[in-house]
Design a protein around this motif. Structure first.
Motif, PDB file in Angstrom:
ATOM      1  N   ASN A  40       0.801  -1.233   0.000  1.00  0.00           N
ATOM      2  CA  ASN A  40       0.000   0.000   0.000  1.00  0.00           C
ATOM      3  C   ASN A  40       0.830   1.278   0.000  1.00  0.00           C
ATOM      4  O   ASN A  40       0.364   2.324   0.441  1.00  0.00           O
ATOM      5  CB  ASN A  40      -0.991  -0.002   1.168  1.00  0.00           C
ATOM      6  CG  ASN A  40      -1.958  -1.150   1.080  1.00  0.00           C
ATOM      7  OD1 ASN A  40      -2.340  -1.580  -0.008  1.00  0.00           O
ATOM      8  ND2 ASN A  40      -2.355  -1.679   2.212  1.00  0.00           N
ATOM      9  N   SER A  41       2.043   1.203  -0.536  1.00  0.00           N
ATOM     10  CA  SER A  41       2.905   2.390  -0.594  1.00  0.00           C
ATOM     11  C   SER A  41       3.011   2.963  -2.006  1.00  0.00           C
ATOM     12  O   SER A  41       3.691   3.975  -2.213  1.00  0.00           O
ATOM     13  CB  SER A  41       4.314   2.051  -0.089  1.00  0.00           C
ATOM     14  OG  SER A  41       4.940   1.120  -0.961  1.00  0.00           O
ATOM     15  N   ARG A  42       2.334   2.347  -2.971  1.00  0.00           N
ATOM     16  CA  ARG A  42       2.347   2.812  -4.359  1.00  0.00           C
ATOM     17  C   ARG A  42       0.983   2.579  -4.980  1.00  0.00           C
ATOM     18  O   ARG A  42       0.202   1.751  -4.492  1.00  0.00           O
ATOM     19  CB  ARG A  42       3.393   2.054  -5.182  1.00  0.00           C
ATOM     20  CG  ARG A  42       4.796   2.228  -4.670  1.00  0.00           C
ATOM     21  CD  ARG A  42       5.780   1.428  -5.462  1.00  0.00           C
ATOM     22  NE  ARG A  42       7.111   1.573  -4.874  1.00  0.00           N
ATOM     23  CZ  ARG A  42       8.208   1.116  -5.423  1.00  0.00           C
ATOM     24  NH1 ARG A  42       8.163   0.467  -6.571  1.00  0.00           N
ATOM     25  NH2 ARG A  42       9.377   1.298  -4.830  1.00  0.00           N
ATOM     26  N   ILE A  43       0.713   3.305  -6.065  1.00  0.00           N
ATOM     27  CA  ILE A  43      -0.468   3.012  -6.876  1.00  0.00           C
ATOM     28  C   ILE A  43       0.007   2.685  -8.283  1.00  0.00           C
ATOM     29  O   ILE A  43       1.004   3.230  -8.765  1.00  0.00           O
ATOM     30  CB  ILE A  43      -1.505   4.156  -6.879  1.00  0.00           C
ATOM     31  CG1 ILE A  43      -0.887   5.502  -7.252  1.00  0.00           C
ATOM     32  CG2 ILE A  43      -2.235   4.217  -5.555  1.00  0.00           C
ATOM     33  CD1 ILE A  43      -1.909   6.629  -7.411  1.00  0.00           C
ATOM     34  N   ILE A  84       1.997   2.173 -15.372  1.00  0.00           N
ATOM     35  CA  ILE A  84       2.367   3.381 -14.640  1.00  0.00           C
ATOM     36  C   ILE A  84       2.319   3.090 -13.150  1.00  0.00           C
ATOM     37  O   ILE A  84       1.343   2.534 -12.640  1.00  0.00           O
ATOM     38  CB  ILE A  84       1.383   4.523 -14.964  1.00  0.00           C
ATOM     39  CG1 ILE A  84       1.311   4.749 -16.474  1.00  0.00           C
ATOM     40  CG2 ILE A  84       1.766   5.807 -14.232  1.00  0.00           C
ATOM     41  CD1 ILE A  84       0.058   5.431 -16.917  1.00  0.00           C
ATOM     42  N   GLU A  85       3.373   3.505 -12.453  1.00  0.00           N
ATOM     43  CA  GLU A  85       3.416   3.339 -11.004  1.00  0.00           C
ATOM     44  C   GLU A  85       3.833   4.667 -10.385  1.00  0.00           C
ATOM     45  O   GLU A  85       4.787   5.299 -10.826  1.00  0.00           O
ATOM     46  CB  GLU A  85       4.402   2.235 -10.626  1.00  0.00           C
ATOM     47  CG  GLU A  85       4.271   1.796  -9.199  1.00  0.00           C
ATOM     48  CD  GLU A  85       5.043   0.519  -8.931  1.00  0.00           C
ATOM     49  OE1 GLU A  85       4.550  -0.291  -8.140  1.00  0.00           O
ATOM     50  OE2 GLU A  85       6.135   0.337  -9.507  1.00  0.00           O
ATOM     51  N   LEU A  86       3.079   5.074  -9.375  1.00  0.00           N
ATOM     52  CA  LEU A  86       3.321   6.348  -8.701  1.00  0.00           C
ATOM     53  C   LEU A  86       3.576   6.151  -7.215  1.00  0.00           C
ATOM     54  O   LEU A  86       2.918   5.329  -6.567  1.00  0.00           O
ATOM     55  CB  LEU A  86       2.097   7.264  -8.852  1.00  0.00           C
ATOM     56  CG  LEU A  86       1.923   7.943 -10.202  1.00  0.00           C
ATOM     57  CD1 LEU A  86       0.469   8.301 -10.438  1.00  0.00           C
ATOM     58  CD2 LEU A  86       2.795   9.181 -10.271  1.00  0.00           C
ATOM     59  N   TRP A  87       4.524   6.904  -6.706  1.00  0.00           N
ATOM     60  CA  TRP A  87       4.781   7.045  -5.282  1.00  0.00           C
ATOM     61  C   TRP A  87       5.734   8.207  -5.127  1.00  0.00           C
ATOM     62  O   TRP A  87       6.322   8.683  -6.093  1.00  0.00           O
ATOM     63  CB  TRP A  87       5.318   5.760  -4.658  1.00  0.00           C
ATOM     64  CG  TRP A  87       6.758   5.456  -4.909  1.00  0.00           C
ATOM     65  CD1 TRP A  87       7.811   5.739  -4.084  1.00  0.00           C
ATOM     66  CD2 TRP A  87       7.325   4.800  -6.043  1.00  0.00           C
ATOM     67  NE1 TRP A  87       8.993   5.295  -4.635  1.00  0.00           N
ATOM     68  CE2 TRP A  87       8.712   4.715  -5.848  1.00  0.00           C
ATOM     69  CE3 TRP A  87       6.792   4.284  -7.227  1.00  0.00           C
ATOM     70  CZ2 TRP A  87       9.570   4.138  -6.774  1.00  0.00           C
ATOM     71  CZ3 TRP A  87       7.651   3.709  -8.142  1.00  0.00           C
ATOM     72  CH2 TRP A  87       9.013   3.635  -7.915  1.00  0.00           C
ATOM     73  N   ASN A  97      -0.037  14.250  -4.014  1.00  0.00           N
ATOM     74  CA  ASN A  97       0.499  14.475  -5.359  1.00  0.00           C
ATOM     75  C   ASN A  97       0.373  13.243  -6.247  1.00  0.00           C
ATOM     76  O   ASN A  97       0.085  13.359  -7.446  1.00  0.00           O
ATOM     77  CB  ASN A  97       1.979  14.875  -5.297  1.00  0.00           C
ATOM     78  CG  ASN A  97       2.198  16.278  -4.799  1.00  0.00           C
ATOM     79  OD1 ASN A  97       1.275  17.071  -4.678  1.00  0.00           O
ATOM     80  ND2 ASN A  97       3.449  16.593  -4.485  1.00  0.00           N
ATOM     81  N   ASP A  98       0.594  12.078  -5.682  1.00  0.00           N
ATOM     82  CA  ASP A  98       0.512  10.848  -6.470  1.00  0.00           C
ATOM     83  C   ASP A  98      -0.895  10.653  -7.029  1.00  0.00           C
ATOM     84  O   ASP A  98      -1.068  10.274  -8.189  1.00  0.00           O
ATOM     85  CB  ASP A  98       0.925   9.649  -5.612  1.00  0.00           C
ATOM     86  CG  ASP A  98       2.337   9.796  -5.091  1.00  0.00           C
ATOM     87  OD1 ASP A  98       3.264   9.881  -5.910  1.00  0.00           O
ATOM     88  OD2 ASP A  98       2.501   9.855  -3.860  1.00  0.00           O
TER      89      ASP A  98
END
Length: 117
Positions: A40-43, A84-87, A97-98
């Protein structure tokens, strides 16, 4: 205000991560293709396309958004897909922001590839 209408706030130093409840709340405002990953530290969103050209076109649009927001995702491009991966790297976790960038990516995808009637 919708996430897609917000601007990213630069975070060159540590910013506390969102709570799990806040992550889940913000995730609900994105397209259902976004998933929480890495404890649960990235989307992440994996987008499928009919060919490489469309995947590249979308990747370039994601890059434009990232530059405009000064918040950059990890992007994996290949034939027929753009993943696409955001963190946030300063805290190795998620901040608003993510989710703002993810919402702008959703809007771009809907604009470039509207659903067929």
């Amino acid at each position: 205000m919708d996430l897609k209408d917000k601007k990213c706030i630069p975070c060159s130093t540590y910013v506390p991560p969102l709570s799990q409840e806040e992550k889940e709340r913000l995730l609900k405002s994105l397209s259902p293709e976004w998933k929480l990953t890495e404890n649960n530290s990235r989307i992440r969103r994996d987008v499928k396309f009919k060919n490489f050209k469309r995947a590249l076109e979308f990747t370039n649009e994601v890059g434009r958004i990232a530059e405009e927001e000064k918040h950059h995702p990890e992007i994996h491009l290949g034939w027929g897909h753009c993943d696409i991966e955001l963190w946030t790297h300063t805290n190795n976790n998620l901040v608003e922001n993510d989710f703002i960038v993810a919402a702008k990516i959703d809007e771009a995808h809907a604009r470039l590839y509207p659903a067929s009637p």
